[in-house]
Design an enzyme around this catalytic site. Sequence first.
Site, PDB file in Angstrom:
ATOM      1  N   GLY A 387       6.331  -3.621  -8.083  1.00 28.35           N
ATOM      2  CA  GLY A 387       5.863  -4.118  -6.802  1.00 28.35           C
ATOM      3  C   GLY A 387       5.048  -3.066  -6.075  1.00 28.35           C
ATOM      4  N   GLY A 392      10.734  -1.059  -1.385  1.00 27.39           N
ATOM      5  CA  GLY A 392      12.153  -0.771  -1.548  1.00 27.39           C
ATOM      6  C   GLY A 392      12.618  -0.583  -2.984  1.00 27.39           C
ATOM      7  CB  SER A 711      -9.119 -14.694  -8.618  1.00 34.55           C
ATOM      8  OG  SER A 711      -9.157 -13.483  -7.923  1.00 34.55           O
ATOM      9  CE  LYS A 754      -5.391 -13.214  -5.933  1.00 37.29           C
ATOM     10  NZ  LYS A 754      -6.003 -14.000  -7.006  1.00 37.29           N
TER      11      LYS A 754
HETATM   12  N1  ATP Z   1      14.433  -4.933   2.170  1.00 36.35           N
HETATM   13  C1  ATP Z   1      14.527  -3.751   2.771  1.00 36.35           C
HETATM   14  N2  ATP Z   1      15.510  -3.520   3.633  1.00 36.35           N
HETATM   15  C2  ATP Z   1      15.616  -2.332   4.253  1.00 36.35           C
HETATM   16  N3  ATP Z   1      14.798  -1.297   4.062  1.00 36.35           N
HETATM   17  C3  ATP Z   1      13.801  -1.450   3.198  1.00 36.35           C
HETATM   18  C4  ATP Z   1      13.617  -2.663   2.504  1.00 36.35           C
HETATM   19  N4  ATP Z   1      12.564  -2.526   1.693  1.00 36.35           N
HETATM   20  C5  ATP Z   1      12.103  -1.265   1.870  1.00 36.35           C
HETATM   21  N5  ATP Z   1      12.853  -0.606   2.741  1.00 36.35           N
HETATM   22  C6  ATP Z   1      12.669   0.761   3.198  1.00 36.35           C
HETATM   23  O1  ATP Z   1      11.318   1.131   3.066  1.00 36.35           O
HETATM   24  C7  ATP Z   1      11.157   2.460   2.663  1.00 36.35           C
HETATM   25  C8  ATP Z   1      10.273   2.550   1.470  1.00 36.35           C
HETATM   26  O2  ATP Z   1      10.957   2.055   0.327  1.00 36.35           O
HETATM   27  P1  ATP Z   1      10.932   2.727  -1.091  1.00 36.35           P
HETATM   28  O3  ATP Z   1      10.752   4.192  -0.963  1.00 36.35           O
HETATM   29  O4  ATP Z   1      12.099   2.264  -1.851  1.00 36.35           O
HETATM   30  O5  ATP Z   1       9.611   2.125  -1.648  1.00 36.35           O
HETATM   31  P2  ATP Z   1       9.138   2.022  -3.161  1.00 36.35           P
HETATM   32  O6  ATP Z   1       9.116   0.577  -3.494  1.00 36.35           O
HETATM   33  O7  ATP Z   1       9.947   2.895  -3.997  1.00 36.35           O
HETATM   34  O8  ATP Z   1       7.649   2.533  -3.015  1.00 36.35           O
HETATM   35  P3  ATP Z   1       6.788   3.412  -4.037  1.00 36.35           P
HETATM   36  O9  ATP Z   1       6.220   2.458  -5.047  1.00 36.35           O
HETATM   37  O10 ATP Z   1       5.725   3.964  -3.152  1.00 36.35           O
HETATM   38  O11 ATP Z   1       7.707   4.402  -4.596  1.00 36.35           O
HETATM   39  C9  ATP Z   1      12.546   2.956   2.416  1.00 36.35           C
HETATM   40  O12 ATP Z   1      12.938   3.743   3.468  1.00 36.35           O
HETATM   41  C10 ATP Z   1      13.375   1.714   2.290  1.00 36.35           C
HETATM   42  O13 ATP Z   1      14.697   1.918   2.716  1.00 36.35           O
END
Ligand code: ATP
Length: 815
Positions: A387, A392, A711, A754
Amino acid sequence: MNERPTDETPASADANLRQEEPARGAQPTRQGTPRALPEDALIIVPVRNVVLFPGMVVPLTVGRERSRAAAHEAARLQRPLGVLLQSNAEAEEPGPDDLHWVGTTANVLRYITSPEGTHHAICQGAKRFRVLQFIEGYPFMAAQVEIIDPPEPGDPDTEGRAHALKQRALETLQLLPQVPEEVVGALTGLTGASRLADFISGLMDIAPSEKQALLETFDLKARLDKLLELLSHRIEVLKVSREIDERTRGSIEDSNRKHVLREQMRQIQKELGEGDEAAAEVAELEKAIDEAKMPEEVDKQARKELKRLQRMPEGAGEYSMIRTYLDWLIELPWKAESEAAIDIAQARRILDDDHFGLEKIKKRILEYLAVRKLNPSGRSPILCFVGPPGVGKTSLGQSIAKATGRKFVRVSLGGVHDEAEIRGHRRTYIGALPGNIVQNMRKVGTHNCVMMLDEVDKLGVGGFHGDPGSALLEVLDPEQNSTFRDNYLAVPFDLSSVMFICTANVLDTIPGPLRDRMEVIQLPGYTAEEKLQIARRYLVARQLAATGLKPEQCEITDEALMAIVGDYTREAGVRNLEREIGTVLRGVAVRIAEGAVAHAKIGPDDLAAMLGPRRFEAEVAMRSGVPGVATGLAWTPVGGDILFIEATRMPGAGRLILTGQLGDVMKESAQAALSLVKARSPELGFAPELFEKSDIHVHVPAGATPKDGPSAGVAMFVALTSLLTGRPVKSDVAMTGEISLRGLVLPIGGVKEKVLAALRAGITTVLLPARNRRDFEEIPPSARETLRIVWVERVDEAIAAALSPAPAEVAPAPA
Ligand SMILES: Nc1ncnc2c1ncn2[C@@H]1O[C@H](COP(=O)(O)OP(=O)(O)OP(=O)(O)O)[C@@H](O)[C@H]1O
Ligand SMILES: [Mg+2]
């Protein structure tokens, strides 16, 4: 006349000789008719192994009957003895043929009897003589002799030789060990060439026959020359032997010295409290090896290395290499800890506590944990979260670790191009280290951690330094990873109880074999409503804590949060949102710290002062509304995004100009759109000749970002139609879809991203290919509620839905 056989054996005058009464007091034994000894005759004593030189004092052992008689008679008559060397040393009763005929007269100084009863005569050599004839008839040997005693010549030749001889003799004495002072003194004090020669001859360490030869050399000069030669040779021999002696002694001393120095060093170290440090170190390492509970093969290897270490001096370069290696072995988690059973209910609670929404994903994670709980030894799939940034992925991994009571460790694979970064370098390389995986195992310190392999999609592909992907395969493959071999460790390490989770932004750059082994879980991004909830429940609280504010000191209204989401961020995740909230709270913190206010309530109107002007205000409205501009939807690794297709026409020769870093597929799709427009010009209401005199320019900002994919076909078609008909595209409509030359709208990917992007951009109507209806379920309910979705099958439907009706005054564009 007294006759006494005398005999002698190699004499040695020794300390335990007891002095007896003087010889002259001894009573001769009469045997047979006494006969007067002629004046020119000598009483002869044959000796073995001793050559008496004039001036020399020598003890002679008097053993044989005839010798004793001779000694007695000589003492009685007060006459010297004549000492002759036996030429045949074996003869017990030597006759004239067994003797050398040249000898030395000897005065007996005294007789002594040793405690064992042997008799000795202490004799002093006097003069050379030569036997003229032996005389029979005495109980001892007797001979008529000629005394040879030439006067000292005193010529310079002799003197010179004598001088040289003295020097050589002194030199020789210096080379000899432990020469008594008296000998040196006597030699220095000697005068007279022949006395000197005889003295030295007596001292010489040469065979008796050689000495005899010297004795028989009556010519003084010849004798001196002979002696000089003998001495020179002797000196050479002595020098060489002394050199050898010194050298051997030198090397012995050298090793001795080292030993002594080492011993001293040990003492000094002891004194300084560093004593036996090496031994202590080895003992410590041994204990650590015992405690590390390594598998047998590893244990063996560790002890082997420890032994090598013991034998090595501490300063050696290899010492520290081995030491480092042992440290690695010791500190790796070899022991398999017993695992606490997974509590599914608690895991659910933890996941819910940490993350808002994500229901499907949490459900899948719980399923995964349940399977692991029921079948711990079974092969569980490797989860891969895919993603855009900030949705997250990493924090979900942390929650899984928390829920299972394991430790969490993150390995970043972005930009890893070298296999060695994963698998390590062989120990033969200088500065070699284990790879990423083993390094992190040591860092985390437990066998059964959760290891997150971040950014597997950014792994470098195989090249010169080996393929990191295939090394990673070995790590992830349950068939192989129980005996994972790091090049540095060179012993197998069991990774089978590690829970691996991968993350990626996009799927398609993950190497195929790797993707096959993973269970992909998509995290598409959040809607504004979801972001508001996430901000409310998590982000604000976290940022409050970070700025040190208390919740009651600062309140951000929902409207303000919504404004931040809509006007200040445009992203799939929540990372920028969190950052902007942080900025706002820091602004509040300054005001509270200044004492300006005690409590702050942030509404939407306060944001401009803190975050600056709105960053993403009605962009769509601004851009569209002009004929020739359509809003497309794009899918990017960071989530969906809107993009504008701008078309314009100028006088020309019917060329199509494409700008904005378009990829080949996108260019072709623009060509197709133009052909389609040309083909439909009659229905659309403009003359086909229009194109012959015009050039069409299609541009897709932002011009610097590369774009590709089919697309945008529908959007291009709509933009061109809008341009040529003069009907502007409705500003709240966005579209996506591939086109065919027959005017069909073909399905595309990334529908959910999208749609969310459109929502973020303030779009209200989205045109989607009818054949993408199957993806409807994917679209978040909130988006489904707020957006009008138009499913289009043909381009004509798109035109109907997207273009404003032609204003009456706007005529078809002139040529
Ligand atoms: N559904 C959620 N509920 C609570 N906090 C969230 C949620 N989604 C993301 N976060 C918060 O957003 C921040 C960024 O998330 P995270 O570091 O896990 O991103 P990632 O998907 O690993 O990104 P990257 O691909 O850049 O590593 C974190 O502090 C995380 O706790
Ligand atoms: Mg991450």
